[in-house]
Design a protein around this motif. Structure first.
Motif, PDB file in Angstrom:
ATOM      1  N   TRP A 174       0.899  -1.118   0.097  1.00 60.96           N
ATOM      2  CA  TRP A 174      -0.122  -0.095   0.049  1.00 60.96           C
ATOM      3  C   TRP A 174       0.876   1.274   0.117  1.00 60.96           C
ATOM      4  O   TRP A 174       1.965   1.168   0.570  1.00 60.96           O
ATOM      5  CB  TRP A 174      -0.781   0.009   1.204  1.00 60.96           C
ATOM      6  N   PRO A 175       0.625   2.455  -0.601  1.00 53.34           N
ATOM      7  CA  PRO A 175       1.223   3.592  -0.512  1.00 53.34           C
ATOM      8  C   PRO A 175       1.807   3.794   0.708  1.00 53.34           C
ATOM      9  O   PRO A 175       1.064   3.697   1.792  1.00 53.34           O
ATOM     10  CB  PRO A 175       0.327   4.772  -1.111  1.00 53.34           C
ATOM     11  N   PRO A 176       3.160   4.217   0.965  1.00 54.01           N
ATOM     12  CA  PRO A 176       3.916   4.737  -0.232  1.00 54.01           C
ATOM     13  C   PRO A 176       4.661   3.682  -0.860  1.00 54.01           C
ATOM     14  O   PRO A 176       5.965   3.905  -1.604  1.00 54.01           O
ATOM     15  CB  PRO A 176       4.998   5.752   0.450  1.00 54.01           C
ATOM     16  N   SER A 177       4.428   2.287  -0.901  1.00 52.79           N
ATOM     17  CA  SER A 177       5.228   1.096  -1.624  1.00 52.79           C
ATOM     18  C   SER A 177       4.798   1.646  -3.024  1.00 52.79           C
ATOM     19  O   SER A 177       3.738   2.268  -3.498  1.00 52.79           O
ATOM     20  CB  SER A 177       4.484  -0.162  -1.231  1.00 52.79           C
ATOM     21  N   LEU A 183      -4.842  -0.126  -5.012  1.00 55.59           N
ATOM     22  CA  LEU A 183      -4.997   1.240  -5.075  1.00 55.59           C
ATOM     23  C   LEU A 183      -6.389   1.531  -5.934  1.00 55.59           C
ATOM     24  O   LEU A 183      -7.088   2.450  -5.732  1.00 55.59           O
ATOM     25  CB  LEU A 183      -3.757   1.938  -5.256  1.00 55.59           C
ATOM     26  N   LYS A 184      -6.057   0.985  -7.220  1.00 56.68           N
ATOM     27  CA  LYS A 184      -7.126   1.627  -8.130  1.00 56.68           C
ATOM     28  C   LYS A 184      -8.362   0.992  -7.889  1.00 56.68           C
ATOM     29  O   LYS A 184      -9.383   1.595  -8.201  1.00 56.68           O
ATOM     30  CB  LYS A 184      -6.645   1.261  -9.561  1.00 56.68           C
ATOM     31  N   PHE A 185      -8.440  -0.269  -7.682  1.00 59.29           N
ATOM     32  CA  PHE A 185      -9.828  -0.787  -7.217  1.00 59.29           C
ATOM     33  C   PHE A 185     -10.452   0.091  -6.011  1.00 59.29           C
ATOM     34  O   PHE A 185     -11.698   0.184  -6.226  1.00 59.29           O
ATOM     35  CB  PHE A 185      -9.664  -2.355  -6.951  1.00 59.29           C
ATOM     36  N   LEU A 193       1.776   8.020  -5.414  1.00 60.19           N
ATOM     37  CA  LEU A 193       0.653   7.339  -5.229  1.00 60.19           C
ATOM     38  C   LEU A 193      -0.324   7.677  -4.244  1.00 60.19           C
ATOM     39  O   LEU A 193      -1.507   7.091  -4.258  1.00 60.19           O
ATOM     40  CB  LEU A 193       1.113   5.860  -5.004  1.00 60.19           C
ATOM     41  N   GLU A 194       0.310   8.181  -3.282  1.00 60.19           N
ATOM     42  CA  GLU A 194      -0.884   8.722  -1.954  1.00 60.19           C
ATOM     43  C   GLU A 194      -2.093   9.398  -2.359  1.00 60.19           C
ATOM     44  O   GLU A 194      -3.132   9.462  -1.756  1.00 60.19           O
ATOM     45  CB  GLU A 194      -0.015   9.341  -0.947  1.00 60.19           C
ATOM     46  N   ILE A 241      -8.856  -1.326 -26.093  1.00 57.31           N
ATOM     47  CA  ILE A 241      -8.151  -1.622 -24.985  1.00 57.31           C
ATOM     48  C   ILE A 241      -8.955  -0.786 -23.836  1.00 57.31           C
ATOM     49  O   ILE A 241      -8.232  -1.152 -22.747  1.00 57.31           O
ATOM     50  CB  ILE A 241      -6.801  -0.583 -25.160  1.00 57.31           C
ATOM     51  N   GLN A 242      -9.886  -0.400 -24.095  1.00 55.47           N
ATOM     52  CA  GLN A 242     -10.744   0.153 -22.796  1.00 55.47           C
ATOM     53  C   GLN A 242     -11.236  -0.902 -21.869  1.00 55.47           C
ATOM     54  O   GLN A 242     -11.378  -0.657 -20.708  1.00 55.47           O
ATOM     55  CB  GLN A 242     -12.112   1.054 -23.410  1.00 55.47           C
ATOM     56  N   LYS A 243     -11.272  -2.233 -22.263  1.00 55.36           N
ATOM     57  CA  LYS A 243     -11.804  -3.135 -21.516  1.00 55.36           C
ATOM     58  C   LYS A 243     -10.744  -3.209 -20.386  1.00 55.36           C
ATOM     59  O   LYS A 243     -10.793  -3.828 -19.313  1.00 55.36           O
ATOM     60  CB  LYS A 243     -11.813  -4.563 -22.033  1.00 55.36           C
ATOM     61  N   PHE A 244      -9.480  -2.843 -20.467  1.00 55.28           N
ATOM     62  CA  PHE A 244      -8.457  -2.963 -19.517  1.00 55.28           C
ATOM     63  C   PHE A 244      -8.454  -1.585 -18.585  1.00 55.28           C
ATOM     64  O   PHE A 244      -7.436  -1.419 -17.885  1.00 55.28           O
ATOM     65  CB  PHE A 244      -6.980  -3.131 -19.998  1.00 55.28           C
ATOM     66  N   SER A 245      -9.435  -0.533 -18.776  1.00 53.76           N
ATOM     67  CA  SER A 245      -9.347   0.574 -18.027  1.00 53.76           C
ATOM     68  C   SER A 245      -9.682   0.144 -16.546  1.00 53.76           C
ATOM     69  O   SER A 245     -10.447  -0.700 -16.354  1.00 53.76           O
ATOM     70  CB  SER A 245     -10.504   1.562 -18.533  1.00 53.76           C
ATOM     71  N   ARG A 246      -9.112   0.944 -15.803  1.00 55.58           N
ATOM     72  CA  ARG A 246      -9.198   0.691 -14.043  1.00 55.58           C
ATOM     73  C   ARG A 246     -10.762   0.715 -13.936  1.00 55.58           C
ATOM     74  O   ARG A 246     -11.347  -0.357 -12.971  1.00 55.58           O
ATOM     75  CB  ARG A 246      -8.422   1.374 -13.317  1.00 55.58           C
TER      76      ARG A 246
END
Length: 422
Positions: free
Chosen positions: A11-14, A23-25, A53-54, A403-408
């Motif tokens: 988890w951030p700051p990793s 993080l994105k989920f 990333l924080e 490629i939109q199927k790979f959007s977060r």
């Protein structure tokens, strides 16, 4: 809004792709009716920190932390200057001390050195889940000791549980590096099977991994949710027209990801055909590659090594490149580097050096996003680089497909549907 607890070591700051997945989920789950809580160590040991990333930690997330004890701090005194923690595992030229450390790591810390966090976490979370009214959890590994927290909570509280495998467990390429005894191997397999059979749902980050996990779990269904790219990040970054033909690789280079066949071809094109090619590696690079480049007069002039950059700086690097280099793990067709999806979103052509039957190659082929060359086929690599060079000189633009199927956001929608159906 329904609640879910995500248990993760990273988890951030990793920094790195492992932390970005969840993080994105958590960033997009509230859009689909789920309030995420995150449980993570207070004092984890990781090599790469990325404070940028924080900013992606949603204000709707409650992050719960508990101190962890792990033996990695003792490894520091044995590491050579400039070496990475993972080099001890990945180096093929291991000394006696490294072999002893690997044997101890593999046979004393089961399933991994984060195992000391399992018992206190189960105790702490048993109270937290009840007090906050959370009955759904997600564990993500590696480290796979995180899944054992989920297993024990499932057995104790009968929570609904998703086990997310970013990488495999007993079929992982590094699994054989720890000199495991027969008894320890059997313990690993037993733990792995318990996780796979008791979890309400199992996720994998690639199709090859899903197939392996399904077989290990007695034929159970395993859902695939790959990593991806965040539209918000690319919409916020400026379009750049690169002036020079530079092929860039972003991320870690180690003995499992060997770009030397590619560099030999680049050298040949420079010397024999007078191509004006430059190469850059951005990120942590192992000593073997550094020495290889430094020992060659041509490569030393044309190959630049740059340190790890924060995630918010990487988009300019993508878009200022003529082409992007991908070197998946050796003998791991299910390994899809997280950067591949950001490569796709950047609109820059990809040169992949690896097997054509891998999951990464399948994604590139379906998107018409670049060229794939086997590492032992120098002529195919030469032809691919020539093709990319001529495209660049002609100013050709690229329009990748599907490629939109790979959007977060789209990937999180799939996760939310799985949560809804538990």
């Amino acid at each position: 809004m329904k609640k879910v607890l995500i248990i993760t070591y990273y988890w951030p700051p990793s920094g790195g792709s492992g932390v970005q997945r969840w993080l994105k989920f958590t960033k997009y789950l509230p859009d689909f009716g789920w309030k995420p809580f995150v449980y993570t160590p207070e004092n984890p040991s990781f090599e790469v920190k990325d404070y940028s990333l924080e900013k992606d930690i949603s204000p709707e997330i409650e992050v719960i932390k508990l101190p962890i004890w792990e033996p990695y701090k003792f490894i520091q005194r044995f590491k050579g200057k400039g070496s990475q923690q993972s080099d001890i595992v990945k180096s093929s030229n291991k000394g006696l001390l490294s072999k002893i450390m690997l044997w101890l790591r593999g046979n004393l810390f089961i399933p991994d050195p984060r195992c000391f966090w399992i018992k206190p976490s189960v105790k702490r979370l048993s109270t937290i889940l009840a007090s906050k009214g959370i009955d759904t959890i997600i564990t993500t590994g590696p480290p796979h000791s995180i899944h054992l927290i989920g297993l024990k909570l499932k057995q104790k509280l009968n929570v609904k549980w998703i086990a997310d495998f970013r990488d495999p467990w007993t079929t992982w390429v590094l699994y054989e590096s720890f000199y495991l005894t027969g008894v320890v191997r059997r313990i690993h397999r037993k733990m792995e099977k318990e996780v796979l059979t008791h979890a309400d749902s199992v996720l994998a980050a690639s199709w090859h991994y899903a197939k392996e996990l399904s077989e290990l779990g007695g034929g159970r269904d395993v859902e695939v949710i790959t990593n991806g790219f965040d539209d918000d990040e690319f919409n916020a970054s400026a379009e750049i027209n690169p002036k020079e033909f530079v092929i860039r690789h972003v991320g870690v280079v180690d003995e499992l990801r060997d770009p030397t066949p590619f560099l030999n071809v680049v050298k040949s094109l420079i010397v024999e055909e007078d191509y004006n090619i430059n190469v850059e590696f951005v990120g942590n690079v192992n000593q073997a590659l550094r020495s290889y480049i430094a020992s060659d007069m041509i490569l030393n002039e044309r190959v630049l090594l740059k340190p790890y950059v924060s995630h918010d700086q990487v988009f300019e690097i993508y878009r200022s490149s003529a082409a992007l280099l991908l070197v998946p793990f050796k003998n791991m067709p299910g390994n899809i580097p997280g950067k591949l999806f950001e490569y796709l979103a950047s609109g820059r052509p990809i040169l992949a050096i690896g097997p054509k039957d891998s999951d990464s190659s399948l994604i590139i082929e379906q998107a018409k996003a670049g060229l794939i060359c086997e590492p032992d086929n120098a002529e195919a690599m030469k032809e691919a680089i020539r093709h990319l060079y001529l495209e660049f000189k002609a100013g050709q633009k690229h329009d990748f497909k599907g490629i939109q199927k790979f959007s977060r956001r789209k990937l999180t929608e799939k996760l939310a549907n799985i949560l809804n159906n538990l």
